[in-house]
Design a protein around this motif. Structure first.
Motif, mmCIF file in Angstrom:
data_model
loop_
_atom_site.group_PDB
_atom_site.id
_atom_site.type_symbol
_atom_site.label_atom_id
_atom_site.label_comp_id
_atom_site.label_asym_id
_atom_site.label_seq_id
_atom_site.Cartn_x
_atom_site.Cartn_y
_atom_site.Cartn_z
ATOM 1 N N ARG A 1 1.553 11.291 10.759
ATOM 2 C CA ARG A 1 1.773 9.409 11.319
ATOM 3 C C ARG A 1 1.945 9.315 13.066
ATOM 4 N NH1 ARG A 1 3.601 5.237 8.412
ATOM 5 N NH2 ARG A 1 3.947 6.323 5.790
ATOM 6 N N GLN A 2 2.911 10.779 12.601
ATOM 7 C CA GLN A 2 2.605 11.383 14.546
ATOM 8 C C GLN A 2 1.411 11.861 15.015
ATOM 9 O OE1 GLN A 2 6.465 14.791 13.790
ATOM 10 N NE2 GLN A 2 6.909 14.144 15.500
ATOM 11 N N LYS A 3 0.199 12.675 14.217
ATOM 12 C CA LYS A 3 -0.992 12.538 15.044
ATOM 13 C C LYS A 3 -1.482 11.424 15.205
ATOM 14 C CE LYS A 3 -1.149 18.115 14.132
ATOM 15 N NZ LYS A 3 -1.274 18.133 15.165
ATOM 16 N N VAL B 1 -10.582 -0.458 22.306
ATOM 17 C CA VAL B 1 -10.803 -0.614 20.509
ATOM 18 C C VAL B 1 -9.085 0.183 19.464
ATOM 19 C CG1 VAL B 1 -12.165 -1.862 21.025
ATOM 20 C CG2 VAL B 1 -11.683 0.733 20.026
ATOM 21 N N LYS B 2 -8.874 -0.894 19.196
ATOM 22 C CA LYS B 2 -8.088 -0.797 17.787
ATOM 23 C C LYS B 2 -8.764 -0.244 17.061
ATOM 24 C CE LYS B 2 -4.098 -1.016 14.668
ATOM 25 N NZ LYS B 2 -2.715 -2.173 14.079
ATOM 26 N N PRO B 3 -9.025 1.813 16.798
ATOM 27 C CA PRO B 3 -9.637 1.534 15.324
ATOM 28 C C PRO B 3 -9.291 0.907 13.964
ATOM 29 C CG PRO B 3 -8.453 3.506 16.101
ATOM 30 C CD PRO B 3 -8.421 2.179 16.820
ATOM 31 N N GLN B 4 -10.429 0.458 13.506
ATOM 32 C CA GLN B 4 -10.017 -0.052 11.987
ATOM 33 C C GLN B 4 -10.984 1.427 10.852
ATOM 34 O OE1 GLN B 4 -8.916 -3.067 11.230
ATOM 35 N NE2 GLN B 4 -8.522 -2.753 13.138
ATOM 36 N N VAL B 5 -11.622 2.031 11.124
ATOM 37 C CA VAL B 5 -12.136 2.890 10.081
ATOM 38 C C VAL B 5 -11.519 4.166 10.675
ATOM 39 C CG1 VAL B 5 -14.594 3.679 9.954
ATOM 40 C CG2 VAL B 5 -14.103 1.770 10.419
ATOM 41 N N PHE B 6 -11.628 5.177 10.113
ATOM 42 C CA PHE B 6 -10.837 6.322 9.836
ATOM 43 C C PHE B 6 -11.985 7.680 8.794
ATOM 44 C CE2 PHE B 6 -8.121 9.884 8.262
ATOM 45 C CZ PHE B 6 -7.422 10.323 9.230
ATOM 46 N N VAL C 1 -1.061 6.570 3.940
ATOM 47 C CA VAL C 1 -0.536 6.483 5.591
ATOM 48 C C VAL C 1 -1.454 5.239 6.265
ATOM 49 C CG1 VAL C 1 0.013 7.914 7.875
ATOM 50 C CG2 VAL C 1 0.807 8.605 5.598
ATOM 51 N N LEU C 2 -2.916 5.379 6.037
ATOM 52 C CA LEU C 2 -3.591 5.008 6.344
ATOM 53 C C LEU C 2 -3.022 3.795 6.845
ATOM 54 C CD1 LEU C 2 -6.771 6.920 5.572
ATOM 55 C CD2 LEU C 2 -5.681 6.440 8.415
ATOM 56 N N ILE C 3 -2.996 3.036 5.269
ATOM 57 C CA ILE C 3 -3.018 0.837 5.415
ATOM 58 C C ILE C 3 -1.959 0.548 6.130
ATOM 59 C CG2 ILE C 3 -1.899 -0.364 3.348
ATOM 60 C CD1 ILE C 3 -3.521 1.387 0.937
ATOM 61 N N ASP C 4 -0.502 1.781 6.828
ATOM 62 C CA ASP C 4 0.145 1.559 7.010
ATOM 63 C C ASP C 4 -0.336 1.005 8.147
ATOM 64 O OD1 ASP C 4 2.251 1.344 4.945
ATOM 65 O OD2 ASP C 4 2.751 3.261 5.294
ATOM 66 N N ASP D 1 -6.540 -3.094 -0.090
ATOM 67 C CA ASP D 1 -5.837 -2.446 1.378
ATOM 68 C C ASP D 1 -6.797 -2.041 1.679
ATOM 69 O OD1 ASP D 1 -3.383 -4.239 1.044
ATOM 70 O OD2 ASP D 1 -2.368 -2.623 -0.078
ATOM 71 N N ILE D 2 -7.416 -0.941 0.783
ATOM 72 C CA ILE D 2 -8.288 0.098 2.067
ATOM 73 C C ILE D 2 -9.665 0.251 1.527
ATOM 74 C CG2 ILE D 2 -7.664 2.265 1.817
ATOM 75 C CD1 ILE D 2 -8.410 3.228 4.246
#
Length: 333
Positions: free
Chosen positions: A117-119, A133-138, A152-155, A198-199
């Motif tokens: 989460r910190q990273k 931009v706010k990224p939507q893909v990881f 975590v990605l969903i959060d 959600d993802i």
């Protein structure tokens, strides 16, 4: 749940680029001063993609997003409206740097959740502040996903993950039994479909030079058994082209092998063809994956060969990862 052809009834083509620092992978993982000279070659690469009609997804890591010069290049690419920016987490060079920095810790799934989460906080903020931009893909660095990371990605609001690498495994994770077509991953067993919505997971294209990848995956695993190593069955199958395990990347595969993989994917009814590469490979000799030291223009030629084959063989639509996910989700989702 697996999906058939997209809502547009076209075969989708996605090209994702792990957009990252370059370094000598035989040495230590860099933590401080990371070199991102390869990003200077992205405008040329992106222009090449535009000429083909390809719409790349650039999965950006922290050293790239934190570099003013690199971020400026990404903003220029975004201004073309022919690309998407996602997030790519390299644990070894994304603050905070804590604890060991070994091979084990280079895989995101091996980090404790608070540190992930910190990273991610740092990475997302760098992309938002510097690229805009706010990224939507990881995608995780070095592949692999688990339920902890997905939650975590969903959060953090990510809508699509692309960390599954079908038919690949190492000592830290296995995608040998992973779904090899887009799906909603189960949060307890992310290699298989689940009920959450959600993802979404968009794996890269990997498989074999024959349709029915699941069956041939079991066969390839069988002939790869240690007790059969003396017979060299995997090598025999490769050289006779009876069975080849292939990955859709110009760093790893020739144009001919990629086309054979694409043909088998199409015959298997896969709805999307997903090619990947690493930006660091644009600097010849610097990439972890470029085992054959393929020159930059040779990489371009391999990509062009696959795209031109697809244009002649199918009704193709070029998409970013998010665009592909939007087209592949059933209407009720």
């Amino acid at each position: 749940m697996r999906f058939g052809r997209s809502n547009t009834n076209k075969l989708l083509f996605v090209l994702s680029v792990d957009t990252e620092e370059e370094f000598d992978w035989s040495g230590v993982f860099p933590q401080g001063e990371c070199c991102v000279d390869n990003i200077k070659l992205l405008p040329e690469f992106h222009q090449f993609c535009q000429q083909l009609g390809v719409r790349p997804t650039y999965l950006v890591d922290y050293p790239v997003a934190a570099s003013p010069d690199s971020a400026a290049i990404l903003r220029q690419i975004l201004a073309t409206a022919d690309a998407e920016i996602g997030a790519h987490l390299h644990p070894w060079c994304t603050p905070p740097i804590e604890g060991a920095n070994s091979e084990r810790e280079s895989h995101v799934i091996n980090l404790p959740e608070p540190l992930i989460r910190q990273k991610l906080d740092v990475l997302i903020r760098a992309i938002q502040d510097n690229v805009g931009v706010k990224p939507q893909v990881f995608r995780t660095g070095r592949w692999g996903i688990d339920g902890k990371v997905l939650k975590v990605l969903i959060d953090y609001g990510f809508k699509v993950d692309s960390s599954v690498y079908p038919y690949y495994e190492n000592q830290y994770f296995s995608c040998m039994d992973a779904c090899d077509t887009p799906y909603w991953p189960d949060l307890q067993q992310p290699n298989v479909p689940g009920v959450q919505r959600d993802i979404f997971e968009l794996p890269i294209t990997s498989g074999f030079n024959r349709p029915n990848f699941s069956m041939w995956g079991k066969m390839h695993s069988a002939i790869s058994a240690p007790w059969l190593s003396g017979l060299r069955l995997v090598g025999l199958a490769w050289h006779t082209q009876m069975l080849r395990k292939l990955f859709l990347s110009p760093e790893l595969s020739t144009a001919e092998d990629m086309i054979s993989l694409v043909k088998a994917s199409m015959a298997s009814g896969k709805p999307v063809i997903h090619m990947f590469l690493h930006s660091s490979t644009l600097l010849e000799g610097m990439g972890e994956y470029n085992h054959h030291n393929v020159g930059r223009h040779d990489l371009y030629a391999r990509i062009r060969s696959v795209v031109e084959f697809l244009q002649g063989a199918a009704d193709i639509e070029f998409c970013t990862i998010t665009e592909a996910a939007d087209r592949l989700r059933p209407p009720e989702d």
